[in-house]
Design a protein around this motif. Structure first.
Motif: not given
Length: 281
Positions: A256-276
């Motif tokens: 949840r903390s990682a998603m918040r920092k990455l501005g993501a709402h789902t696990r998939g969005e978080a992974v995509t944002a982290a790769r970018r």
């Protein structure tokens, strides 16, 4: 530092631990030589002479050789008169003045990698407590060597190709998923490495698998990145918890903390944002 040198350091530290744990005044040990069925005693602790240094103990000979051949702990109450062992090494043992001796093999992946000895200068029974404590020290060395072996195998697998070349070489999604799994495994191993140099090398190898990180990109805490690495490899929260030795609720918190920092709402969005952001391969 070479793998051999690292293992020597492990043996040296183990001898101090063995003396503290068992109360035995003398400890020594060494590694099984590559390609040879013998142990070379290289490390001494509490000895009065150098009589045992560099002694080559053949498998099956003497107490240590017996421990190597059987891959189990052995002990004698009076080395020079014991009928349980052969006596090729009586001279250096007598020169050091030790009588009661135990020998515990260090076994990794069913292969004896070294032997730890503990000794008294009097002929007294060593007892189960001393032997058990020595075995526990050897088990700690074994676990440390297993982790180092795994780390070096992963490093060898990923070091040859930087991120861009690895992407081109992979060619298929399945191949690239293996790279992501290696990245996650490397990050999971890093906290278990006590050697700062090797730990830094592991984390540097992780960096080879990711794209360059923008200077103004988001930053994740190490554990947040560890969790997200396994999520990117397709692991469930329960699987991530098992691999990292965390509770599932703790994994959810990091995610949840990682998603918040990455501005993501789902696990998939978080992974995509982290790769970018160059945080994940």
């Amino acid at each position: 530092m070479t793998a051999q040198a690292v293992t020597v350091v492990e043996i040296r530290g183990a001898l101090l631990s063995l003396r503290r744990a068992t109360g035995l005044p003398v400890a020594f040990g060494g590694l099984v030589e590559s390609g040879r069925p013998q142990v070379r005693i290289s490390e001494l602790s509490g000895t009065a002479t150098a009589a045992l240094r560099c002694l080559a103990v053949s498998s099956g000979s003497g107490l240590g050789g017996k421990a190597v051949a059987l891959a189990r702990p052995c002990a004698v109450t009076d080395y020079s008169s014991s009928r349980q062992i052969s006596h090729e090494y009586d001279v250096p043992v007598a020169a050091e003045g030790i009588r009661s001796v135990l020998a515990v093999p260090v076994v990794v992946r069913r292969r004896v990698r070294g032997v730890l000895y503990g000794a008294l200068r009097s002929a007294e029974p060593l007892g189960d407590r001393a032997l058990g404590a020595a075995v526990a020290v050897a088990r700690d060395v074994e676990q440390s060597l297993v982790v180092r072996d795994q780390a070096r195998e992963l490093l060898a697998a990923v070091r040859p190709e930087p991120a861009g070349e690895a992407r081109a070489a992979a060619g298929t999604a399945a191949a690239w998923e293996q790279v992501r799994e290696a990245h996650a495994a490397l990050r999971a191993l890093a906290p278990r490495i006590t050697d700062p140099g090797l730990r830094a090398e592991l984390l540097a190898a992780c960096g080879l698998l990711t794209a360059p990180r923008p200077a103004d990109g988001p930053a994740l805490a190490p554990r947040e990145l560890d969790v997200l690495s396994w999520v990117a490899a397709g692991a469930t929260n329960a699987a991530v918890a098992e691999r990292l030795g965390l509770r599932p609720e703790t994994v959810k918190g990091y995610l949840r903390s990682a998603m918040r920092k990455l501005g993501a709402h789902t696990r998939g969005e978080a992974v995509t944002a982290a790769r970018r952001a160059g945080l994940l391969p």
